[in-house]
Design an enzyme around this catalytic site. Structure first.
Site, PDB file in Angstrom:
ATOM      1  N   LYS A 111       0.824  -1.215   0.000  1.00  0.00           N
ATOM      2  CA  LYS A 111       0.000   0.000   0.000  1.00  0.00           C
ATOM      3  C   LYS A 111       0.851   1.256   0.000  1.00  0.00           C
ATOM      4  O   LYS A 111       0.475   2.258  -0.600  1.00  0.00           O
ATOM      5  CB  LYS A 111      -0.933   0.014   1.215  1.00  0.00           C
ATOM      6  N   LYS A 194      -4.358  -9.639  -6.562  1.00  0.00           N
ATOM      7  CA  LYS A 194      -5.602  -9.770  -5.806  1.00  0.00           C
ATOM      8  C   LYS A 194      -6.699  -8.886  -6.406  1.00  0.00           C
ATOM      9  O   LYS A 194      -6.415  -7.763  -6.833  1.00  0.00           O
ATOM     10  CB  LYS A 194      -5.308  -9.328  -4.354  1.00  0.00           C
ATOM     11  N   LYS A 197     -10.751  -3.358  -4.477  1.00  0.00           N
ATOM     12  CA  LYS A 197     -11.539  -2.138  -4.700  1.00  0.00           C
ATOM     13  C   LYS A 197     -10.663  -1.021  -5.243  1.00  0.00           C
ATOM     14  O   LYS A 197     -11.136  -0.115  -5.904  1.00  0.00           O
ATOM     15  CB  LYS A 197     -12.074  -1.611  -3.349  1.00  0.00           C
TER      16      LYS A 197
HETATM   17  P1  TYM Z   1     -10.754  -5.321   3.643  1.00  0.00           P
HETATM   18  O1  TYM Z   1     -11.772  -4.253   3.836  1.00  0.00           O
HETATM   19  O2  TYM Z   1      -9.617  -5.070   2.715  1.00  0.00           O
HETATM   20  O3  TYM Z   1     -11.449  -6.649   3.194  1.00  0.00           O
HETATM   21  C1  TYM Z   1     -12.534  -7.200   3.931  1.00  0.00           C
HETATM   22  C2  TYM Z   1     -12.456  -8.718   3.870  1.00  0.00           C
HETATM   23  O4  TYM Z   1     -12.472  -9.157   2.511  1.00  0.00           O
HETATM   24  C3  TYM Z   1     -11.371 -10.028   2.272  1.00  0.00           C
HETATM   25  N1  TYM Z   1     -10.909  -9.837   0.890  1.00  0.00           N
HETATM   26  C4  TYM Z   1     -10.720 -10.822   0.021  1.00  0.00           C
HETATM   27  N2  TYM Z   1     -10.888 -12.145   0.121  1.00  0.00           N
HETATM   28  C5  TYM Z   1     -10.615 -12.904  -0.973  1.00  0.00           C
HETATM   29  N3  TYM Z   1     -10.184 -12.393  -2.147  1.00  0.00           N
HETATM   30  C6  TYM Z   1      -9.988 -11.058  -2.290  1.00  0.00           C
HETATM   31  N4  TYM Z   1      -9.585 -10.554  -3.467  1.00  0.00           N
HETATM   32  C7  TYM Z   1     -10.262 -10.205  -1.176  1.00  0.00           C
HETATM   33  N5  TYM Z   1     -10.194  -8.860  -0.972  1.00  0.00           N
HETATM   34  C8  TYM Z   1     -10.582  -8.655   0.297  1.00  0.00           C
HETATM   35  C9  TYM Z   1     -10.319  -9.602   3.283  1.00  0.00           C
HETATM   36  O5  TYM Z   1      -9.397 -10.646   3.534  1.00  0.00           O
HETATM   37  C10 TYM Z   1     -11.164  -9.275   4.489  1.00  0.00           C
HETATM   38  O6  TYM Z   1     -11.460 -10.433   5.242  1.00  0.00           O
HETATM   39  N6  TYM Z   1      -7.856  -4.990   7.661  1.00  0.00           N
HETATM   40  C11 TYM Z   1      -9.081  -5.578   7.181  1.00  0.00           C
HETATM   41  C12 TYM Z   1     -10.313  -5.183   7.983  1.00  0.00           C
HETATM   42  C13 TYM Z   1     -10.204  -5.375   9.456  1.00  0.00           C
HETATM   43  C14 TYM Z   1     -10.284  -6.607  10.144  1.00  0.00           C
HETATM   44  C15 TYM Z   1     -10.148  -6.267  11.525  1.00  0.00           C
HETATM   45  C16 TYM Z   1     -10.470  -7.921   9.750  1.00  0.00           C
HETATM   46  C17 TYM Z   1     -10.020  -4.386  10.369  1.00  0.00           C
HETATM   47  N7  TYM Z   1     -10.005  -4.922  11.614  1.00  0.00           N
HETATM   48  C18 TYM Z   1     -10.175  -7.244  12.508  1.00  0.00           C
HETATM   49  C19 TYM Z   1     -10.485  -8.910  10.747  1.00  0.00           C
HETATM   50  C20 TYM Z   1     -10.338  -8.563  12.108  1.00  0.00           C
HETATM   51  C21 TYM Z   1      -9.286  -5.090   5.754  1.00  0.00           C
HETATM   52  O7  TYM Z   1      -8.766  -4.103   5.343  1.00  0.00           O
HETATM   53  O8  TYM Z   1     -10.179  -5.791   5.071  1.00  0.00           O
END
Ligand code: TYM
Length: 332
Positions: A111, A194, A197
């Site tokens: 990032k 990956k 968004k």
């Molecule tokens: P975020 O918002 O990027 O994504 C949310 C969830 O979607 C999953 N994900 C994917 N899974 C499979 N293939 C993909 N291409 C893909 N893109 C996203 C992510 O693995 C995630 O589960 N840091 C985290 C949010 C967060 C969090 C937490 C998660 C904040 N605090 C505590 C678990 C526990 C994030 O940015 O997810």
């Protein structure tokens, strides 16, 4: 019953990756867990967000979660910023985690990119806040996509070091739940990246609000290779685009790569892509209709979030107060 915590960033419309890697599994896990689902707006501002867009995205993300089947009554849905305990515990964790641990985080490297000096300090300590999210509830299971694996390892390292440094057994170990054939959904334009968004190309992803024509077009244009589909899953080795499309189909159809190949082995991508587009449209259309219905009633969304925040705080506040006592803060 084990407590589950997971979060999702309100930074734009969620993708098929978010849905298959996370949200869909969350819905299923609600049957036999106590669940806390968090729209992580504190994490979102680690990169610049226009304030009005952030407010809108927080409501949109909530609407999508509800449309997918997240149950805000039996479980909890809330915005991270509304429960102060997250930021309070994150500060303590900032003082527990070592710089070396954070420097190894691949997501920070991705990032921050080449211009690292210009990344926010928040982006660097992002995983500490994530650890605080989970440990503020003493949650023990965390369903995520594969890209969050390293952050969850760090959350366990932080809990262990806290327990060790203060001679307590206060924060439990957490178990990552990385489930199904679509734990890592890849870009439709490049099977080694990956689906995200933040990818500049909209053609690289399916958004949960794409209409049927858009979905069909994106799948038709999705990158593939010239070979027919292999006879078995071993034949997907070295074919990232084929593996990705099959994984998406498998997750939607409730099977695995081998199960999909029973129907499509030896065929070209044309027939398979048509079937995949039809399946996506069948599964995603009801979600986008239900999301629109929720978005017509902003007050109802806000009521869900307000109620969720109040219930989340009653769990997190005493845990974080105890953590503060353990580190030696006066309780006046
Ligand atoms: P975020 O918002 O990027 O994504 C949310 C969830 O979607 C999953 N994900 C994917 N899974 C499979 N293939 C993909 N291409 C893909 N893109 C996203 C992510 O693995 C995630 O589960 N840091 C985290 C949010 C967060 C969090 C937490 C998660 C904040 N605090 C505590 C678990 C526990 C994030 O940015 O997810």
């Amino acid at each position: 019953m084990q407590r589950i915590f997971s979060g999702i960033q309100p930074s734009g419309i969620p993708t098929l990756g978010n849905y298959l890697g996370a949200i869909r599994n969350w819905v299923a896990l609600q049957a036999d867990h106590d669940c806390i689902w968090c729209v992580v707006d504190l994490h979102a501002i680690t990169v610049w967000q226009d304030p009005e867009s952030l407010r809108r995205a927080t409501r949109e993300m909530t609407a999508v979660l509800l449309a997918c089947g997240i149950d805000p009554e039996a479980h909890i849905v809330f915005p991270q910023s509304a429960v102060r305990a997250h930021a309070q515990l994150a500060w303590i964790f900032n003082c527990i985690a070592r710089l070396g641990w954070l420097t190894r985080m691949t997501q920070f490297k991705d990032k921050a990119g080449k211009d690292r000096e210009n990344a926010s300090a928040g982006l660097y300590v992002y995983p500490n806040l994530m650890a605080a999210d989970i440990h503020a509830y003493h949650a023990t299971r965390v369903p995520v996509g594969d890209d969050q694996r390293q952050h969850l390892e760090l959350a366990n390292d932080i809990a262990q070091k806290f327990n060790h440094d203060y001679g307590v057994d206060f924060f439990p170990a957490i178990e990552p739940l990385i489930l199904g054939p679509a734990a890592r959904v890849m870009s439709l334009r490049d099977g080694t990246r990956k689906m995200s968004k933040s990818d500049p190309s909209d053609q690289s992803r399916i958004n949960l609000n794409d209409d049927p024509d858009t979905i069909a077009l994106k799948i038709r244009r999705a990158k593939t290779d010239p070979e027919p589909l292999p006879a078995d899953a071993a034949g997907l080795e070295g074919r990232p685009e084929a593996r990705n499309l099959l994984g998406i189909y498998a997750a939607l159809a409730g099977t695995d790569h081998a199960g999909v190949l029973r129907d499509f082995a030896g065929g070209g991508f044309g027939r398979f892509k048509e079937a995949l587009a039809a399946l996506l449209i069948e599964k995603l259309s009801p979600i986008s209709a239900e999301t629109r219905r929720w978005l017509d009633d902003e007050a109802a969304i806000d009521a869900v979030l307000r109620d969720g925040a109040a219930r989340a705080a009653t769990i997190a506040d005493p845990i974080v107060r105890e953590a503060e006592r353990l580190v030696g803060f006066l309780r006046l």
